[in-house]
Design a protein around this motif. Structure first.
Motif, PDB file in Angstrom:
ATOM      1  N   ASP A 166       5.337  14.474   7.270  1.00  0.00           N
ATOM      2  CA  ASP A 166       4.021  14.411   7.920  1.00  0.00           C
ATOM      3  C   ASP A 166       4.101  13.994   9.379  1.00  0.00           C
ATOM      4  N   ARG A 167       5.283  13.607   9.836  1.00  0.00           N
ATOM      5  CA  ARG A 167       5.376  13.028  11.180  1.00  0.00           C
ATOM      6  C   ARG A 167       5.228  14.058  12.289  1.00  0.00           C
ATOM      7  N   ALA A 168       5.644  15.280  12.054  1.00  0.00           N
ATOM      8  CA  ALA A 168       5.552  16.299  13.104  1.00  0.00           C
ATOM      9  C   ALA A 168       4.103  16.539  13.512  1.00  0.00           C
ATOM     10  N   ALA A 169       3.197  16.598  12.526  1.00  0.00           N
ATOM     11  CA  ALA A 169       1.778  16.830  12.839  1.00  0.00           C
ATOM     12  C   ALA A 169       1.213  15.672  13.651  1.00  0.00           C
ATOM     13  N   ILE A 170       1.613  14.444  13.322  1.00  0.00           N
ATOM     14  CA  ILE A 170       1.120  13.289  14.077  1.00  0.00           C
ATOM     15  C   ILE A 170       1.705  13.294  15.483  1.00  0.00           C
ATOM     16  N   PRO A 200       0.820  -1.214   0.000  1.00  0.00           N
ATOM     17  CA  PRO A 200       0.000   0.000   0.000  1.00  0.00           C
ATOM     18  C   PRO A 200       0.850   1.259   0.000  1.00  0.00           C
ATOM     19  N   ASP A 201       0.373   2.287  -0.670  1.00  0.00           N
ATOM     20  CA  ASP A 201       1.022   3.594  -0.664  1.00  0.00           C
ATOM     21  C   ASP A 201       1.099   4.080   0.786  1.00  0.00           C
ATOM     22  N   PRO A 202       2.299   4.337   1.320  1.00  0.00           N
ATOM     23  CA  PRO A 202       2.424   4.717   2.733  1.00  0.00           C
ATOM     24  C   PRO A 202       1.631   5.969   3.095  1.00  0.00           C
ATOM     25  N   LYS A 203       1.580   6.935   2.188  1.00  0.00           N
ATOM     26  CA  LYS A 203       0.851   8.174   2.488  1.00  0.00           C
ATOM     27  C   LYS A 203      -0.629   7.901   2.700  1.00  0.00           C
ATOM     28  N   VAL A 204      -1.211   7.083   1.822  1.00  0.00           N
ATOM     29  CA  VAL A 204      -2.646   6.780   1.927  1.00  0.00           C
ATOM     30  C   VAL A 204      -2.914   5.887   3.133  1.00  0.00           C
ATOM     31  N   TYR A 205      -2.064   4.878   3.331  1.00  0.00           N
ATOM     32  CA  TYR A 205      -2.261   3.958   4.455  1.00  0.00           C
ATOM     33  C   TYR A 205      -2.125   4.698   5.781  1.00  0.00           C
ATOM     34  N   SER A 206      -1.153   5.605   5.868  1.00  0.00           N
ATOM     35  CA  SER A 206      -0.977   6.383   7.086  1.00  0.00           C
ATOM     36  C   SER A 206      -2.197   7.248   7.364  1.00  0.00           C
ATOM     37  N   GLU A 207      -2.752   7.859   6.313  1.00  0.00           N
ATOM     38  CA  GLU A 207      -3.942   8.696   6.492  1.00  0.00           C
ATOM     39  C   GLU A 207      -5.124   7.869   6.974  1.00  0.00           C
ATOM     40  N   ARG A 208      -5.243   6.642   6.479  1.00  0.00           N
ATOM     41  CA  ARG A 208      -6.348   5.789   6.937  1.00  0.00           C
ATOM     42  C   ARG A 208      -6.190   5.473   8.431  1.00  0.00           C
ATOM     43  N   LEU A 209      -4.989   5.100   8.845  1.00  0.00           N
ATOM     44  CA  LEU A 209      -4.755   4.842  10.267  1.00  0.00           C
ATOM     45  C   LEU A 209      -5.032   6.096  11.099  1.00  0.00           C
ATOM     46  N   TYR A 210      -4.616   7.235  10.592  1.00  0.00           N
ATOM     47  CA  TYR A 210      -4.835   8.502  11.283  1.00  0.00           C
ATOM     48  C   TYR A 210      -6.323   8.756  11.479  1.00  0.00           C
ATOM     49  N   GLN A 211      -7.104   8.555  10.432  1.00  0.00           N
ATOM     50  CA  GLN A 211      -8.538   8.824  10.533  1.00  0.00           C
ATOM     51  C   GLN A 211      -9.259   7.794  11.399  1.00  0.00           C
ATOM     52  N   GLU A 212      -8.786   6.554  11.400  1.00  0.00           N
ATOM     53  CA  GLU A 212      -9.354   5.571  12.321  1.00  0.00           C
ATOM     54  C   GLU A 212      -9.079   5.994  13.766  1.00  0.00           C
ATOM     55  N   GLY A 213      -7.901   6.571  13.995  1.00  0.00           N
ATOM     56  CA  GLY A 213      -7.588   7.101  15.321  1.00  0.00           C
ATOM     57  C   GLY A 213      -8.477   8.266  15.704  1.00  0.00           C
ATOM     58  N   GLN A 214      -8.838   9.100  14.728  1.00  0.00           N
ATOM     59  CA  GLN A 214      -9.747  10.214  15.000  1.00  0.00           C
ATOM     60  C   GLN A 214     -11.133   9.717  15.401  1.00  0.00           C
ATOM     61  N   GLN A 215     -11.585   8.640  14.774  1.00  0.00           N
ATOM     62  CA  GLN A 215     -12.888   8.084  15.138  1.00  0.00           C
ATOM     63  C   GLN A 215     -12.867   7.575  16.576  1.00  0.00           C
ATOM     64  N   ASP A 216     -11.768   6.929  16.973  1.00  0.00           N
ATOM     65  CA  ASP A 216     -11.647   6.487  18.368  1.00  0.00           C
ATOM     66  C   ASP A 216     -11.636   7.690  19.310  1.00  0.00           C
ATOM     67  N   LYS A 217     -11.012   8.779  18.891  1.00  0.00           N
ATOM     68  CA  LYS A 217     -10.985   9.983  19.726  1.00  0.00           C
ATOM     69  C   LYS A 217     -12.392  10.547  19.901  1.00  0.00           C
ATOM     70  N   LEU A 218     -13.183  10.536  18.840  1.00  0.00           N
ATOM     71  CA  LEU A 218     -14.565  10.999  18.946  1.00  0.00           C
ATOM     72  C   LEU A 218     -15.349  10.135  19.933  1.00  0.00           C
ATOM     73  N   TYR A 255       0.792   3.846  14.859  1.00  0.00           N
ATOM     74  CA  TYR A 255       0.950   3.101  13.609  1.00  0.00           C
ATOM     75  C   TYR A 255       1.018   4.059  12.418  1.00  0.00           C
ATOM     76  N   ALA A 256       0.164   5.089  12.465  1.00  0.00           N
ATOM     77  CA  ALA A 256       0.171   6.078  11.380  1.00  0.00           C
ATOM     78  C   ALA A 256       1.523   6.777  11.291  1.00  0.00           C
ATOM     79  N   MET A 257       2.119   7.059  12.436  1.00  0.00           N
ATOM     80  CA  MET A 257       3.439   7.698  12.479  1.00  0.00           C
ATOM     81  C   MET A 257       4.489   6.819  11.796  1.00  0.00           C
ATOM     82  N   GLN A 258       4.425   5.515  12.027  1.00  0.00           N
ATOM     83  CA  GLN A 258       5.402   4.592  11.436  1.00  0.00           C
ATOM     84  C   GLN A 258       5.312   4.585   9.916  1.00  0.00           C
TER      85      GLN A 258
END
Length: 422
Positions: free
Chosen positions: A377-381, A323-341, A368-371
């Motif tokens: 993009d890592r600073a924002a995460i 998988p494209d790391p940029k897209v996969y990282s964004e998916r993990l990031y957004q799954e984390g946002q749902q858990d935060k909600l 995981y998204a950071m990895q």
């Protein structure tokens, strides 16, 4: 407007079902080089008894700063509400800024909290003054510190009103002031109204939040933006990770409301497509993205289109795809946002243990998204991880009310308006 899209994987196996993730990125136009066109801002200010003292004084000071910042040709008005709505400053152009400042200074606290009466009266004002000044659309900024105890209190009913206003070009943003407001209601009406939701814990934070909203309003370069996804019948399911208003407008056609964007603002949206078997080899177009927006400077409508294409290959070839790391990282990031909600909702309900568990899951997804993330993009995460730690400390110290509200505002920035800089 710049529009781009990337798939997590761009090859699929012949005659095999699959799931694809699409990262959509867009960048708003630059600000007009000439004088900006006039804008319209209507403030709906809670003046109920709980706003007495520093909260109301802080809001009034911030609004006086707004008056100074706006141009004389901009439309500005203030409606206050307690158990009824009052027009503190009729919406009009700011040719007499001293009069506007005096009207704001004269606002005093009242009784109960009927937000709906204030909001509906504010809509009337911005529509009347906007039409008179020839301004298309505008922004209503709701500032409230309390739970609504009068008027419309149903979340869906109120959201329906702001959604209808949004369809007419009027954006609704909300600011929750202090720790007593209803974060579920305020975030829901800003979501439906294509606006922003922020949390301010004290007068200084409130002033900064109001100033930030005005900064975005004054640098707005695109308005009424929508992203329409037209997908092939082989796409069996289309889902949006971002919590944005989306409407099924036809068979195989979904329209996502993006609202207004300020100059050079960046946005990220994430789509999931479940794809059925494809019977032919080669390049296959699964969907078309169509971005439509009105350029603020010229009021000219623009359309940008982009295909989403995959390469269908024999069944054994995709086995080693990465998988494209940029897209996969964004998916993990957004799954984390749902858990935060979900953590925010648990804390709001007083379930500290449940909120803490969900917060831990959010943190794990972000790690995981950071990895997987690109170095840039890592600073924002990392900032997001540090924020989650602060939320956990707050909730652990039995301040779950603060944690819930701060997380709800953070979720807005990192999910609904992903990429937004303020």
């Amino acid at each position: 407007m710049k529009l781009s899209a990337a798939l997590d994987v761009d090859v699929v196996a012949l005659e095999s079902a699959d799931e694809l993730t699409v990262l959509v990125e867009l960048v708003a136009p630059e600000a007009p080089s000439a004088n900006r066109p006039p804008t319209a801002l209507q403030v709906v200010l809670d003046r109920s008894g709980s706003m007495s003292g520093a909260p109301l004084d802080g809001a009034k000071k911030a609004l006086a700063g707004v008056v100074a910042q706006l141009d004389p040709h901009d439309v500005f008005g203030v409606v206050t509400f307690d158990d009824t709505a009052q027009v503190a400053l009729p919406a009009s152009t700011l040719m007499d800024k001293q009069r506007a400042a005096d009207a704001i200074r004269a606002i005093e606290t009242g009784g109960c909290t009927d937000l709906s009466s204030g909001y509906l009266r504010g809509l009337q004002e911005i529509r009347r003054a906007g039409e008179s000044a020839g301004i298309r659309g505008g922004t209503v900024l709701v500032i409230s510190d309390g739970h609504i105890n009068s008027g419309i209190r149903d979340v869906d009913e109120f959201a329906g009103i702001t959604a209808k206003a949004g369809s007419k070009g009027i954006v609704t943003s909300t600011m929750g002031y202090g720790r007593g407001y209803d974060e579920t209601l305020l975030s829901a009406i800003s979501r439906a109204g294509n606006g922003n939701h922020v949390f301010a814990d004290n007068p200084d934070a409130a002033g900064a939040a109001i100033a930030g909203e005005v900064d975005g309003l004054l640098s707005k370069s695109a308005q009424a933006a929508t992203l329409t996804v037209r997908y092939d019948q082989r796409v069996q399911e289309l889902a949006l990770f971002n919590d944005l208003p989306a409407h099924q407008i036809g068979d195989g056609e979904v329209m996502i409301e993006l609202g207004d964007l300020y100059a050079l603002e960046e946005r990220k949206l994430l789509l999931r497509m479940k794809v059925g078997s494809i019977a032919a080899l080669g390049l296959t177009e699964l969907a078309t993205l169509q971005l439509r927006y009105v350029e603020t400077a010229s009021l000219v409508e623009h359309t940008v289109s982009l295909p989403v294409v995959v390469n269908v290959v024999p069944g054994d070839e995709p086995a080693g795809r990465v998988p494209d790391p940029k897209v996969y990282s964004e998916r993990l990031y957004q799954e984390g946002q749902q858990d935060k909600l979900e953590a925010s909702r648990a804390y709001e309900a007083g379930d500290i243990d449940g909120g803490t568990r969900r917060l831990a899951r959010s943190r794990q997804k972000l790690e995981y998204a950071m990895q997987e993330a690109r170095p840039e993009d890592r600073a924002a995460i990392a900032d997001e991880l540090a924020m989650l730690d602060r939320f956990g400390i707050s909730a652990g110290a039995l301040d779950s009310v603060y944690a819930s509200k701060a997380m709800r505002a953070s979720y807005h920035r990192t999910n609904r308006k992903r990429g937004r800089r303020h």
